[in-house]
Scaffold this motif. Structure first.
Motif, PDB file in Angstrom:
ATOM      1  N   HIS A  37       0.829  -1.214   0.000  1.00 49.77           N
ATOM      2  CA  HIS A  37       0.000   0.000   0.000  1.00 49.77           C
ATOM      3  C   HIS A  37       0.861   1.262   0.000  1.00 49.77           C
ATOM      4  O   HIS A  37       0.525   2.244  -0.673  1.00 49.77           O
ATOM      5  CB  HIS A  37      -0.914  -0.003   1.225  1.00 49.77           C
ATOM      6  CG  HIS A  37      -2.114  -0.890   1.073  1.00 49.77           C
ATOM      7  ND1 HIS A  37      -2.913  -1.251   2.140  1.00 49.77           N
ATOM      8  CD2 HIS A  37      -2.663  -1.495  -0.012  1.00 49.77           C
ATOM      9  CE1 HIS A  37      -3.894  -2.031   1.709  1.00 49.77           C
ATOM     10  NE2 HIS A  37      -3.760  -2.191   0.420  1.00 49.77           N
ATOM     11  N   LEU A  42      -2.700  -1.770  -4.884  1.00 49.82           N
ATOM     12  CA  LEU A  42      -3.691  -2.564  -4.179  1.00 49.82           C
ATOM     13  C   LEU A  42      -3.097  -3.935  -3.897  1.00 49.82           C
ATOM     14  O   LEU A  42      -2.101  -4.335  -4.501  1.00 49.82           O
ATOM     15  CB  LEU A  42      -4.958  -2.705  -5.021  1.00 49.82           C
ATOM     16  CG  LEU A  42      -5.697  -1.410  -5.362  1.00 49.82           C
ATOM     17  CD1 LEU A  42      -6.815  -1.688  -6.359  1.00 49.82           C
ATOM     18  CD2 LEU A  42      -6.239  -0.756  -4.106  1.00 49.82           C
ATOM     19  N   THR A  57      -8.449 -10.304   4.713  1.00 51.57           N
ATOM     20  CA  THR A  57      -9.120  -9.002   4.841  1.00 51.57           C
ATOM     21  C   THR A  57      -8.736  -8.314   6.147  1.00 51.57           C
ATOM     22  O   THR A  57      -8.570  -7.093   6.174  1.00 51.57           O
ATOM     23  CB  THR A  57     -10.646  -9.163   4.739  1.00 51.57           C
ATOM     24  OG1 THR A  57     -11.099 -10.100   5.725  1.00 51.57           O
ATOM     25  CG2 THR A  57     -11.044  -9.663   3.363  1.00 51.57           C
ATOM     26  N   GLY A  60      -5.745  -6.419   5.685  1.00 49.63           N
ATOM     27  CA  GLY A  60      -5.863  -5.223   4.866  1.00 49.63           C
ATOM     28  C   GLY A  60      -5.945  -5.454   3.375  1.00 49.63           C
ATOM     29  O   GLY A  60      -5.906  -4.481   2.599  1.00 49.63           O
ATOM     30  N   SER A  61      -6.086  -6.695   2.948  1.00 58.18           N
ATOM     31  CA  SER A  61      -6.160  -6.982   1.516  1.00 58.18           C
ATOM     32  C   SER A  61      -7.363  -6.302   0.881  1.00 58.18           C
ATOM     33  O   SER A  61      -8.446  -6.241   1.476  1.00 58.18           O
ATOM     34  CB  SER A  61      -6.244  -8.490   1.270  1.00 58.18           C
ATOM     35  OG  SER A  61      -5.074  -9.139   1.702  1.00 58.18           O
ATOM     36  N   ASP A  62      -7.178  -5.811  -0.327  1.00 61.40           N
ATOM     37  CA  ASP A  62      -8.239  -5.118  -1.038  1.00 61.40           C
ATOM     38  C   ASP A  62      -9.099  -6.070  -1.863  1.00 61.40           C
ATOM     39  O   ASP A  62     -10.256  -5.754  -2.170  1.00 61.40           O
ATOM     40  CB  ASP A  62      -7.635  -4.077  -1.982  1.00 61.40           C
ATOM     41  CG  ASP A  62      -6.736  -3.102  -1.247  1.00 61.40           C
ATOM     42  OD1 ASP A  62      -7.267  -2.238  -0.524  1.00 61.40           O
ATOM     43  OD2 ASP A  62      -5.498  -3.222  -1.383  1.00 61.40           O
ATOM     44  N   VAL A  63      -8.544  -7.205  -2.228  1.00 60.34           N
ATOM     45  CA  VAL A  63      -9.218  -8.200  -3.059  1.00 60.34           C
ATOM     46  C   VAL A  63      -8.858  -9.582  -2.538  1.00 60.34           C
ATOM     47  O   VAL A  63      -7.724  -9.816  -2.105  1.00 60.34           O
ATOM     48  CB  VAL A  63      -8.784  -8.093  -4.540  1.00 60.34           C
ATOM     49  CG1 VAL A  63      -9.523  -9.112  -5.401  1.00 60.34           C
ATOM     50  CG2 VAL A  63      -8.998  -6.690  -5.070  1.00 60.34           C
ATOM     51  N   VAL A  94     -14.899  -7.337   0.878  1.00 55.96           N
ATOM     52  CA  VAL A  94     -14.065  -6.810  -0.202  1.00 55.96           C
ATOM     53  C   VAL A  94     -14.427  -7.556  -1.487  1.00 55.96           C
ATOM     54  O   VAL A  94     -15.082  -8.606  -1.432  1.00 55.96           O
ATOM     55  CB  VAL A  94     -12.572  -6.996   0.117  1.00 55.96           C
ATOM     56  CG1 VAL A  94     -12.184  -6.251   1.385  1.00 55.96           C
ATOM     57  CG2 VAL A  94     -12.197  -8.476   0.202  1.00 55.96           C
TER      58      VAL A  94
END
Length: 247
Positions: A37, A42, A57, A60-63, A94
């Protein structure tokens, strides 16, 4: 990024150059997500369970990419895609991609109808003109029928991912061939400066620069392989996939 031995400098460099940094095969780590990040990218994490999806998640994963056991190559989890996808969709907030056995327009439409935001498709693109796979590998994928793959540990030699879980889905014919292969080296990889021998049971799939007994190498393929009907330009494959989606 694969395995727990991640070079953080590589993550940082990648994050400055690409839109998405993707991780697989290692437990979700908030420090790696934060590092990516900071570089402006991303983060995606491929998972094989609901618990791992939540951990991704939370990190902090976006996908999140949900991989079912139908997937070709290294198999992370132990459950089929669609029931696992349903549970992950209910557990995280997400975008979720589906992976495993998706090798046709109807298969793509099905996971999108289930609620996936997109899909990862591998086997279908092995057999494209642009693919770096060896021509014999492409032909083996095209010639394979439904039910012709198996999850195995037969190709775990010199395979970092296999140190923790030697489970990969390949063409069954390759497993049979490597079992009967007489010798310790199945071929060579031509690289800058010379040739690299490939040991029997090597985890590297055969690329165009490989020579030798390609049929005894790691011919990774997912359960959707029976839907692959020919070696075609990637643009045609994408067009066919899109044509099967609801308007």
């Amino acid at each position: 990024m694969l395995t727990a031995d991640v070079d953080e400098d590589v993550v940082a460099a990648a994050a400055e150059r690409v839109r998405l940094v993707d991780f697989f095969w290692l437990d979700p780590r908030p420090d790696l997500v934060e590092l990516a990040h900071r570089g402006g990218a991303l983060v995606g994490w491929q998972v094989g369970s609901v618990e791992e999806a939540r951990a991704a998640t939370d990190a902090g994963s976006d996908v999140v990419t949900v991989q079912g056991t139908e997937a070709g190559g290294h198999v992370r989890g132990s459950r089929p895609l669609r029931p696992l996808l349903a549970e992950v969709l209910a557990a995280v907030d997400v975008p979720v991609l589906a992976a495993g056995g998706i090798a046709s327009g109807p298969a793509l439409a099905a996971v999108l109808a289930d609620g996936a935001d997109g899909a990862r498709i591998g086997t279908l693109f092995v057999a494209t003109e642009e693919s770096a796979a060896h021509p014999d590998y492409k032909r083996a994928v095209v010639d394979a029928s439904s039910g012709s793959t198996v999850v195995t540990g037969a190709f775990a030699t010199e395979c970092p991912l296999c140190a923790t879980s030697p489970r990969a889905r390949v063409l069954r014919a390759a497993v049979d061939r490597v079992a009967s292969f007489d010798g310790d080296v199945v071929g060579t990889l031509t690289i800058a400066g010379g040739e690299l021998p490939l040991p029997r049971g090597a985890g590297m799939p055969p690329v165009a620069a490989v020579s030798g007994s390609v049929d005894a190498m790691a011919l990774y393929a997912g359960e959707g392989v029976g839907s692959v009907t020919g070696v075609r330009p990637a643009r045609e494959v994408v067009a066919d996939l899109a044509a099967a989606l609801p308007r």
